[in-house]
Design a protein around this motif. Structure first.
Motif, mmCIF file in Angstrom:
data_model
loop_
_atom_site.group_PDB
_atom_site.id
_atom_site.type_symbol
_atom_site.label_atom_id
_atom_site.label_comp_id
_atom_site.label_asym_id
_atom_site.label_seq_id
_atom_site.Cartn_x
_atom_site.Cartn_y
_atom_site.Cartn_z
ATOM 1 N N PRO A 109 -0.546 6.168 -47.805
ATOM 2 C CA PRO A 109 -0.725 6.295 -46.360
ATOM 3 C C PRO A 109 -1.737 7.381 -45.984
ATOM 4 C CG PRO A 109 1.587 6.026 -46.863
ATOM 5 C CD PRO A 109 0.887 6.213 -48.179
ATOM 6 N N LEU A 110 -2.605 7.030 -45.059
ATOM 7 C CA LEU A 110 -3.622 7.924 -44.510
ATOM 8 C C LEU A 110 -3.603 7.772 -42.996
ATOM 9 C CD1 LEU A 110 -6.525 6.798 -46.894
ATOM 10 C CD2 LEU A 110 -5.161 8.874 -47.168
ATOM 11 N N VAL A 111 -4.287 8.666 -42.303
ATOM 12 C CA VAL A 111 -4.427 8.503 -40.854
ATOM 13 C C VAL A 111 -5.839 8.898 -40.445
ATOM 14 C CG1 VAL A 111 -3.430 10.792 -40.369
ATOM 15 C CG2 VAL A 111 -3.512 9.050 -38.567
ATOM 16 N N GLY A 112 -6.530 7.974 -39.800
ATOM 17 C CA GLY A 112 -7.855 8.269 -39.265
ATOM 18 C C GLY A 112 -7.741 8.926 -37.904
ATOM 19 N N PHE A 113 -8.654 9.857 -37.630
ATOM 20 C CA PHE A 113 -8.625 10.620 -36.381
ATOM 21 C C PHE A 113 -10.028 10.673 -35.807
ATOM 22 C CE2 PHE A 113 -8.754 15.087 -34.484
ATOM 23 C CZ PHE A 113 -8.191 14.703 -33.286
ATOM 24 N N ASP A 114 -10.130 10.369 -34.500
ATOM 25 C CA ASP A 114 -11.436 10.446 -33.843
ATOM 26 C C ASP A 114 -11.264 10.753 -32.366
ATOM 27 O OD1 ASP A 114 -14.441 9.934 -34.081
ATOM 28 O OD2 ASP A 114 -13.905 8.651 -32.390
ATOM 29 N N VAL A 151 -12.089 12.748 -23.918
ATOM 30 C CA VAL A 151 -12.050 11.588 -23.028
ATOM 31 C C VAL A 151 -11.156 10.497 -23.618
ATOM 32 C CG1 VAL A 151 -13.427 9.786 -21.910
ATOM 33 C CG2 VAL A 151 -14.340 12.120 -22.104
ATOM 34 N N THR A 152 -11.308 10.223 -24.892
ATOM 35 C CA THR A 152 -10.386 9.326 -25.588
ATOM 36 C C THR A 152 -10.076 9.923 -26.959
ATOM 37 O OG1 THR A 152 -12.124 7.975 -26.622
ATOM 38 C CG2 THR A 152 -11.288 7.253 -24.483
ATOM 39 N N ALA A 153 -8.935 9.531 -27.497
ATOM 40 C CA ALA A 153 -8.530 9.958 -28.836
ATOM 41 C C ALA A 153 -7.802 8.811 -29.502
ATOM 42 C CB ALA A 153 -7.623 11.185 -28.767
ATOM 43 N N ALA A 154 -7.873 8.781 -30.832
ATOM 44 C CA ALA A 154 -7.158 7.748 -31.578
ATOM 45 C C ALA A 154 -6.673 8.295 -32.902
ATOM 46 C CB ALA A 154 -8.058 6.539 -31.828
ATOM 47 N N LEU A 155 -5.466 7.900 -33.264
ATOM 48 C CA LEU A 155 -4.923 8.084 -34.602
ATOM 49 C C LEU A 155 -4.631 6.692 -35.141
ATOM 50 C CD1 LEU A 155 -2.424 11.030 -34.041
ATOM 51 C CD2 LEU A 155 -4.570 11.131 -35.303
ATOM 52 N N VAL A 156 -5.238 6.350 -36.262
ATOM 53 C CA VAL A 156 -5.072 5.022 -36.855
ATOM 54 C C VAL A 156 -4.384 5.179 -38.205
ATOM 55 C CG1 VAL A 156 -6.230 2.958 -37.705
ATOM 56 C CG2 VAL A 156 -7.085 4.121 -35.659
ATOM 57 N N ASP A 157 -3.182 4.666 -38.319
ATOM 58 C CA ASP A 157 -2.414 4.742 -39.560
ATOM 59 C C ASP A 157 -2.833 3.622 -40.495
ATOM 60 O OD1 ASP A 157 -0.517 6.949 -38.935
ATOM 61 O OD2 ASP A 157 0.057 5.593 -37.314
ATOM 62 N N THR A 158 -2.955 3.962 -41.776
ATOM 63 C CA THR A 158 -3.340 2.977 -42.777
ATOM 64 C C THR A 158 -2.539 3.194 -44.056
ATOM 65 O OG1 THR A 158 -5.058 4.227 -43.982
ATOM 66 C CG2 THR A 158 -5.720 3.167 -41.904
ATOM 67 N N VAL A 159 -2.545 2.194 -44.902
ATOM 68 C CA VAL A 159 -2.199 2.361 -46.313
ATOM 69 C C VAL A 159 -3.467 2.017 -47.065
ATOM 70 C CG1 VAL A 159 -0.800 1.579 -48.238
ATOM 71 C CG2 VAL A 159 0.232 1.856 -45.974
#
Length: 233
Positions: free
Chosen positions: A7-12, A26-34
């Protein structure tokens, strides 16, 4: 099993500007992955409380009318973003970004702006583990010519970037570039334990910053300064 298969998490973040000390989210995202496989995502649309410059809107497509109508109050959103990020770090899940000092330092500056606990205080220690696809790419393929924007680096590693400058898309692309780097460079990246890879990135970024600063001072600006700190400034 290697870190890039887990598991990883992308952040932008998409923001009002390019200076992490003063720009707003203005916007943020956390994207969970395996590994490279997306398993979930959380996103925020934030009213930054200041006008969004036209040049920033031209990049990410988000303007004042939209954030005023649908954006979350900045203080609430910033606290939620930091809480979600720290939950993943506390669980040992690496946070993956592309140019981590920008996103992490800007989030930290926003927390301080609103009188909220910064990341290190929430974590009770350093902000880690962090994987920075830009720093790793610069280190393992340092002599490649051309730009190192996320779009270009995605092309180099065969990663699809479906909607550049949309936070969720960029966050997922950063993870997939990191996984591609791990697969292509197992000895330098893929087979390296997370704690060691985090430390290597500190050294890689400092070496890059010192080299660029020296070149700029020789060729363009005798007063040039490139910040050597990573992953936070």
């Amino acid at each position: 099993m290697s870190w890039w298969q887990q598991p990883l998490v992308g952040f932008d973040l998409e923001t009002t500007g390019t200076d992490p000390a003063v720009s707003r989210i203005v916007t943020a995202a956390l994207v969970d992955t395996v590994g490279a496989r997306r398993t979930g995502a959380t996103g925020w649309l934030v009213d930054p409380g200041v006008p969004i410059p036209a040049e920033a809107e031209a990049i990410h497509g988000i303007g004042d009318d939209l954030v005023r109508a649908k954006g979350r109050p900045a203080k609430e959103a910033v606290d939620e973003i930091a809480t979600a990020l720290c939950e993943r770090l506390t669980a040992g899940r690496p946070v993956v970004a592309f140019n981590a000092p920008f996103d992490l330092s800007l989030l930290d500056a926003e927390l301080r702006r609103y009188g909220l606990a910064p990341l290190a205080e929430r974590l009770g220690g350093p902000v880690e583990p962090v994987l920075d696809a830009l720093v790793i790419d610069r280190a393992v393929d340092k002599y490649r010519k051309g730009s190192r924007t996320l779009q270009r680096v995605c092309e180099v590693y065969g990663v699809e970037l479906t909607d550049a400058h949309e936070a969720g898309s960029d966050a997922l692309a950063a993870v997939r570039v990191a996984v591609a780097l791990a697969e292509r460079y197992p000895g330098e990246v893929g087979d390296v334990p997370l704690a060691e890879l985090h430390t290597r990135q500190i050294d890689w970024h400092r070496t890059w910053a010192e080299s660029l600063e020296a070149w700029l001072r020789r060729s363009k600006d005798p007063q040039a300064v490139i910040d050597p700190r990573w992953p936070l400034r």
